[in-house]
Design a protein around this motif. Structure first.
Motif, PDB file in Angstrom:
ATOM      1  N   GLY A 169       0.813  -1.211   0.000  1.00 46.93           N
ATOM      2  CA  GLY A 169       0.000   0.000   0.000  1.00 46.93           C
ATOM      3  C   GLY A 169       0.848   1.263   0.000  1.00 46.93           C
ATOM      4  N   HIS A 170       1.955   1.251   0.749  1.00 48.42           N
ATOM      5  CA  HIS A 170       2.851   2.412   0.772  1.00 48.42           C
ATOM      6  C   HIS A 170       3.459   2.647  -0.610  1.00 48.42           C
ATOM      7  CE1 HIS A 170       5.776   5.315   2.169  1.00 48.42           C
ATOM      8  NE2 HIS A 170       6.770   4.561   1.730  1.00 48.42           N
ATOM      9  N   VAL A 171       3.896   1.576  -1.270  1.00 53.98           N
ATOM     10  CA  VAL A 171       4.472   1.700  -2.610  1.00 53.98           C
ATOM     11  C   VAL A 171       3.400   2.157  -3.602  1.00 53.98           C
ATOM     12  CG1 VAL A 171       5.693   0.492  -4.470  1.00 53.98           C
ATOM     13  CG2 VAL A 171       6.152  -0.105  -2.086  1.00 53.98           C
ATOM     14  N   TYR A 172       2.174   1.644  -3.451  1.00 51.16           N
ATOM     15  CA  TYR A 172       1.086   2.012  -4.366  1.00 51.16           C
ATOM     16  C   TYR A 172       0.778   3.506  -4.276  1.00 51.16           C
ATOM     17  CZ  TYR A 172      -3.541   2.128  -6.555  1.00 51.16           C
ATOM     18  OH  TYR A 172      -4.615   2.439  -7.355  1.00 51.16           O
ATOM     19  N   GLU A 173       0.744   4.050  -3.068  1.00 56.52           N
ATOM     20  CA  GLU A 173       0.464   5.476  -2.896  1.00 56.52           C
ATOM     21  C   GLU A 173       1.511   6.327  -3.607  1.00 56.52           C
ATOM     22  OE1 GLU A 173       0.308   5.928   1.297  1.00 56.52           O
ATOM     23  OE2 GLU A 173      -1.767   5.221   1.482  1.00 56.52           O
ATOM     24  N   GLN A 174       2.780   5.899  -3.551  1.00 58.61           N
ATOM     25  CA  GLN A 174       3.832   6.629  -4.256  1.00 58.61           C
ATOM     26  C   GLN A 174       3.647   6.531  -5.768  1.00 58.61           C
ATOM     27  OE1 GLN A 174       7.306   4.626  -2.599  1.00 58.61           O
ATOM     28  NE2 GLN A 174       7.720   6.366  -1.242  1.00 58.61           N
ATOM     29  N   GLN A 175       3.359   5.323  -6.243  1.00 59.51           N
ATOM     30  CA  GLN A 175       3.228   5.118  -7.686  1.00 59.51           C
ATOM     31  C   GLN A 175       1.966   5.749  -8.241  1.00 59.51           C
ATOM     32  OE1 GLN A 175       5.652   3.876  -9.630  1.00 59.51           O
ATOM     33  NE2 GLN A 175       6.829   3.870  -7.715  1.00 59.51           N
ATOM     34  N   TYR A 176       0.960   5.944  -7.405  1.00 59.36           N
ATOM     35  CA  TYR A 176      -0.280   6.569  -7.871  1.00 59.36           C
ATOM     36  C   TYR A 176      -0.010   8.001  -8.336  1.00 59.36           C
ATOM     37  CZ  TYR A 176      -5.228   7.870  -8.012  1.00 59.36           C
ATOM     38  OH  TYR A 176      -6.463   8.284  -8.424  1.00 59.36           O
ATOM     39  N   ALA A 177       0.779   8.757  -7.558  1.00 61.97           N
ATOM     40  CA  ALA A 177       1.102  10.130  -7.935  1.00 61.97           C
ATOM     41  C   ALA A 177       1.940  10.158  -9.214  1.00 61.97           C
ATOM     42  CB  ALA A 177       1.841  10.823  -6.792  1.00 61.97           C
ATOM     43  N   VAL A 178       2.885   9.212  -9.343  1.00 63.67           N
ATOM     44  CA  VAL A 178       3.706   9.141 -10.548  1.00 63.67           C
ATOM     45  C   VAL A 178       2.845   8.812 -11.767  1.00 63.67           C
ATOM     46  CG1 VAL A 178       5.606   7.920 -11.682  1.00 63.67           C
ATOM     47  CG2 VAL A 178       5.758   8.483  -9.246  1.00 63.67           C
ATOM     48  N   ALA A 179       1.935   7.855 -11.621  1.00 66.04           N
ATOM     49  CA  ALA A 179       1.052   7.470 -12.732  1.00 66.04           C
ATOM     50  C   ALA A 179       0.135   8.619 -13.128  1.00 66.04           C
ATOM     51  CB  ALA A 179       0.220   6.245 -12.339  1.00 66.04           C
ATOM     52  N   LEU A 180      -0.329   9.394 -12.150  1.00 66.54           N
ATOM     53  CA  LEU A 180      -1.173  10.558 -12.456  1.00 66.54           C
ATOM     54  C   LEU A 180      -0.373  11.601 -13.229  1.00 66.54           C
ATOM     55  CD1 LEU A 180      -3.947  11.882 -12.058  1.00 66.54           C
ATOM     56  CD2 LEU A 180      -3.066  12.904  -9.956  1.00 66.54           C
ATOM     57  N   PHE A 181       0.879  11.796 -12.850  1.00 62.35           N
ATOM     58  CA  PHE A 181       1.753  12.730 -13.581  1.00 62.35           C
ATOM     59  C   PHE A 181       1.937  12.281 -15.026  1.00 62.35           C
ATOM     60  CE2 PHE A 181       6.301  13.054 -14.882  1.00 62.35           C
ATOM     61  CZ  PHE A 181       6.278  14.380 -15.308  1.00 62.35           C
ATOM     62  N   ASN A 182       2.210  11.000 -15.237  1.00 64.77           N
ATOM     63  CA  ASN A 182       2.401  10.484 -16.598  1.00 64.77           C
ATOM     64  C   ASN A 182       1.124  10.601 -17.417  1.00 64.77           C
ATOM     65  OD1 ASN A 182       5.090   9.776 -16.102  1.00 64.77           O
ATOM     66  ND2 ASN A 182       4.522   7.748 -15.327  1.00 64.77           N
ATOM     67  N   SER A 183      -0.028  10.375 -16.778  1.00 68.03           N
ATOM     68  CA  SER A 183      -1.305  10.448 -17.488  1.00 68.03           C
ATOM     69  C   SER A 183      -1.607  11.879 -17.930  1.00 68.03           C
ATOM     70  CB  SER A 183      -2.429   9.926 -16.590  1.00 68.03           C
ATOM     71  OG  SER A 183      -3.686  10.079 -17.193  1.00 68.03           O
ATOM     72  N   VAL A 184      -1.406  12.834 -17.042  1.00 69.85           N
ATOM     73  CA  VAL A 184      -1.674  14.240 -17.380  1.00 69.85           C
ATOM     74  C   VAL A 184      -0.685  14.726 -18.437  1.00 69.85           C
ATOM     75  CG1 VAL A 184      -1.731  16.594 -16.473  1.00 69.85           C
ATOM     76  CG2 VAL A 184      -2.696  14.717 -15.132  1.00 69.85           C
ATOM     77  N   ARG A 185       0.569  14.308 -18.321  1.00 70.24           N
ATOM     78  CA  ARG A 185       1.573  14.709 -19.309  1.00 70.24           C
ATOM     79  C   ARG A 185       1.219  14.166 -20.693  1.00 70.24           C
ATOM     80  NH1 ARG A 185       8.169  13.662 -18.941  1.00 70.24           N
ATOM     81  NH2 ARG A 185       8.685  14.814 -20.861  1.00 70.24           N
ATOM     82  N   PHE A 186       0.784  12.899 -20.735  1.00 72.84           N
ATOM     83  CA  PHE A 186       0.378  12.306 -22.017  1.00 72.84           C
ATOM     84  C   PHE A 186      -0.821  13.047 -22.598  1.00 72.84           C
ATOM     85  CE2 PHE A 186      -2.099   9.345 -24.580  1.00 72.84           C
ATOM     86  CZ  PHE A 186      -1.128   8.826 -25.436  1.00 72.84           C
TER      87      PHE A 186
END
Length: 684
Positions: free
Chosen positions: A23-40
């Motif tokens: 869960g801790h790793v997922y919370e970190q990756q969620y923000a990264v995935a949101l950044f990649n999605s908005v950038r795309f």
């Protein structure tokens, strides 16, 4: 008994610890995935435009298959006849009888096939059982705990969950059901939806990083099903060996009884773990989604600064990592690239070629029947059969079998590939998609050509051939594009984990200092570990692209060169894809009658579903007992070749023993443990 239960409870407590770390790793990756999605979304991304149309909901108002099977009931160790229904979700539901299904009663049980294997022999099954509990091996015929009622078994095996035993009366039934069960497994193992541009990459990256932190690199066979199932598999990956070491030596009785007891314990623990991961994952997603609005605002306001900061950090890490990565690439990866690619390409290309051949043969058959029968009525009848060709597991079996010959032996150990099944199932799903795209495009082109025109048999055949040629050209281009993308992704899945495993220890202590170069406000969107993996990915991407490009020159693989661009000869074709699917029966036969053998399902008693796979129907045989597939009325949607043939061997009817009362549900913990330990204590 109490001592053993307390031990199991203590071991089971490791589950929340595993999911907490994830869960801790997922919370970190969620923000990264949101950044990649908005950038795309802002920058966009180009990809080759497909030539074929894509159907959004191909199985609407359809079911896959249904019929009667003998099912082994674990709770009373008896075989009972069951009516089995496979819906468009590919979940398998079984009912007391056909009438119970038609009345939309609650099924006796439902199987989600994610993580299962479909077997047709007791030898295969016992081999898998022996690996599950080492030191306890049983031979076929030595009084195994499941004695099949017929000589044609069908078994669904799972490393943790409940096993399901079925059998049928003929080899023909067995082959058809096995193809259907394999398709259910294939569909359920197809990974997470790519339409979720934030949750899916966040989950997959978090799962990969978590397993890498535990020392598990490479592909993982149990990355299948929904997120809660994958999380349960992650917990069981650690928990299962501990349970086996704890419980295995304590099991008493004969070999078969010890195997049965171990399976019941494993199933009960897995069900408890799955219920926990379901609740924990939902809470985790909800907590992340609460932050989405705030994070999205920050991203859209400071996107340029975040990208600049990331590029600065990437340059620093690239200068540190690339020399060592290049050395590893030249010495340990490049010499094996061509052999890996060849092992992937040959069976995959044969499979896609078989898809083309099956599609072509079906259209030739349509042309012949239309010419002989004449008229649009006959054409509509055959087009109804063609429309679901991609989802007919028996018709597609010859295509799937080509890819199953994929063998990475000799490369699996070196590159830590657990098994080629991950690549086989992915290739098979892509083949099914391409077949459906070809069929869907052909339907629309043919419908457009026939709309408002009166044509005889010969004119119809010419129109069919014209549409067929256009679709085949588009299929050749699209299948080449899809295969090249598949080869690139497969090579990355094989090589990147190997390189990370070799490089990570060398840079483990150096990477944290790069986090200091990132502004605190941007630190949640830029993680050094992700940037390190991107640098490693970039170091090998060029070699992989060149290897696939060189392979495209070889004619034996039927790949288009990257420099070759197929001009769109149908500029208005993609506009047709916005239209609903063609209802051939209504438009060309003028009928609204339900097809023979259509089955209701899913509570839609007023709207009956058409079935993709036809039942087995044999000449010169009366109805067989226990609602075997053989006695169910035939459905003429896509009858297989040789569907009508004589049966030389008459199967025996299994005896049904009645019990005065129904036992407790085998899904309950009290039933499982009471049964197991009472038997163990009695044996002792």
């Amino acid at each position: 008994l109490c001592d053993l239960l307390s031990h199991i409870t203590d071991v089971s407590c490791s589950g929340p610890a595993v999911t907490g770390e994830f869960g801790h790793v997922y919370e970190q990756q969620y923000a990264v995935a949101l950044f990649n999605s908005v950038r795309f979304e802002i920058e966009g991304g180009g990809a080759p435009q497909s030539q074929l149309l894509h159907r959004k909901n191909p199985l609407e108002d359809r079911s896959i298959f249904s019929g009667g099977l003998f099912q082994y009931l674990e709770e009373n160790k008896r075989w009972r006849n069951r009516f089995v229904f496979v819906a468009d979700t590919y979940n398998i539901s079984f009912y007391e009888n056909k009438m119970a299904h038609e009345r939309s009663l609650r099924p006796k049980g439902t199987i989600n096939c994610a993580g299962y294997k479909a077997l047709t022999s007791m030898e295969e099954y016992l081999e898998l059982i022996s690996t599950s509990l080492p030191g306890i091996k049983a031979k076929v015929g030595s009084g195994q705990f499941v004695k099949c009622a017929t000589q044609f078994p069908l078994i669904l095996w799972h490393p943790y969950a409940r096993h399901h035993y079925f059998c049928v009366l003929t080899e023909k039934e067995q082959k058809k059901w096995h193809a259907v069960l394999q398709d259910c497994v294939r569909h359920s193992n197809n990974g997470l939806s790519e339409e979720c541009r934030v949750q899916t990459p966040a989950f997959t990256d978090a799962m990969r990083l978590h397993r890498q932190a535990q020392g598990h690199y490479g592909t993982w066979d149990m990355m299948c099903g929904g997120p809660p199932q994958i999380l349960a598999n992650l917990v069981m990956e650690t928990l299962h060996p501990e349970l086996r070491n704890l419980i295995g030596p304590r099991l008493k009785g004969k070999i078969q009884q010890r195997q049965r007891n171990w399976m019941l314990i494993s199933e009960a623990v897995y069900k408890q773990v799955l219920s926990q991961t379901q609740a924990q994952y939902e809470a985790l997603v909800q907590a992340c989604e609460v932050q989405t609005s705030r994070l999205d605002t920050v991203l859209r306001t400071d996107m340029d600064q975040i990208i600049t900061s990331k590029e600065h950090v990437s340059g620093k890490i690239r200068a540190l990592v690339l020399p060592r990565a290049g050395q590893l690439l030249r010495g340990s990866v490049q010499p094996f690239l061509s052999s890996i690619l060849e092992a992937l390409m040959e069976p995959t290309s044969r499979g896609f070629s078989e898809v083309r051949d099956v599609f072509f043969r079906e259209l030739v058959e349509v042309s012949k029947n239309t010419l002989n029968g004449g008229g649009k009525d006959k054409l509509a009848e055959h087009m109804e059969k063609i429309s679901m060709l991609a989802f007919h597991p028996v018709k597609m079996q010859s295509c799937y079998e080509k890819v199953e010959q994929l063998n990475l032996e000799g490369l699996q150990q070196r590159f830590d590939v657990s098994s080629p099944s991950v690549f086989i199932q992915r290739a098979q799903i892509l083949m099914r998609e391409q077949m459906d795209n070809a069929v869907y495009t052909f339907e629309h082109l043919l419908h457009q050509s026939l709309e408002g025109k009166v044509q005889g048999g010969e004119d119809l055949c010419k129109t069919i051939h014209c549409c067929q040629d256009r679709v085949l050209k588009k299929y050749d281009y699209d299948s080449s594009t899809v295969r090249k993308k598949f080869f690139k992704e497969a090579l990355l899945q094989i090589i990147i984990p190997y390189m990370l495993k070799q490089l990570s220890p060398s840079f483990h202590l150096d990477l944290p200092r790069f986090q200091e170069l990132i502004f605190e406000d941007f630190s949640q969107f830029i993680l050094v570990e992700n940037v390190f993996e991107e640098v490693v990915l970039q170091s090998v991407t060029k070699d992989i692209m060149m290897a696939v490009k060189d392979a495209a020159v070889q004619k034996k693989h039927n790949l288009y060169r990257d420099s070759m661009i197929l001009t769109n000869s149908d500029p208005n074709l993609h506009l047709l894809g916005e239209n609903p699917s063609v209802d051939w029966a209504t438009q060309f036969r003028g009928g609204n009658e339900e097809p023979e053998g259509a089955l209701g399902g899913g509570g839609q008693s007023s709207r009956r579903r058409r079935q993709v796979v036809s039942m087995i129907q044999l000449d010169e045989m009366g109805p067989l007992p226990y609602e075997s597939c053989l006695e169910v009325p035939g459905v003429d949607f896509i009858p297989e070749e040789g569907e009508i043939e004589e049966v030389e061997v008459k199967a025996q009817e299994p005896k049904e023993q009645k019990t005065p009362t129904e036992p407790d549900s085998p899904d309950s913990w009290p039933y499982c443990f009471n049964t197991i330990f009472l038997q163990c204590m009695t044996s002792a």
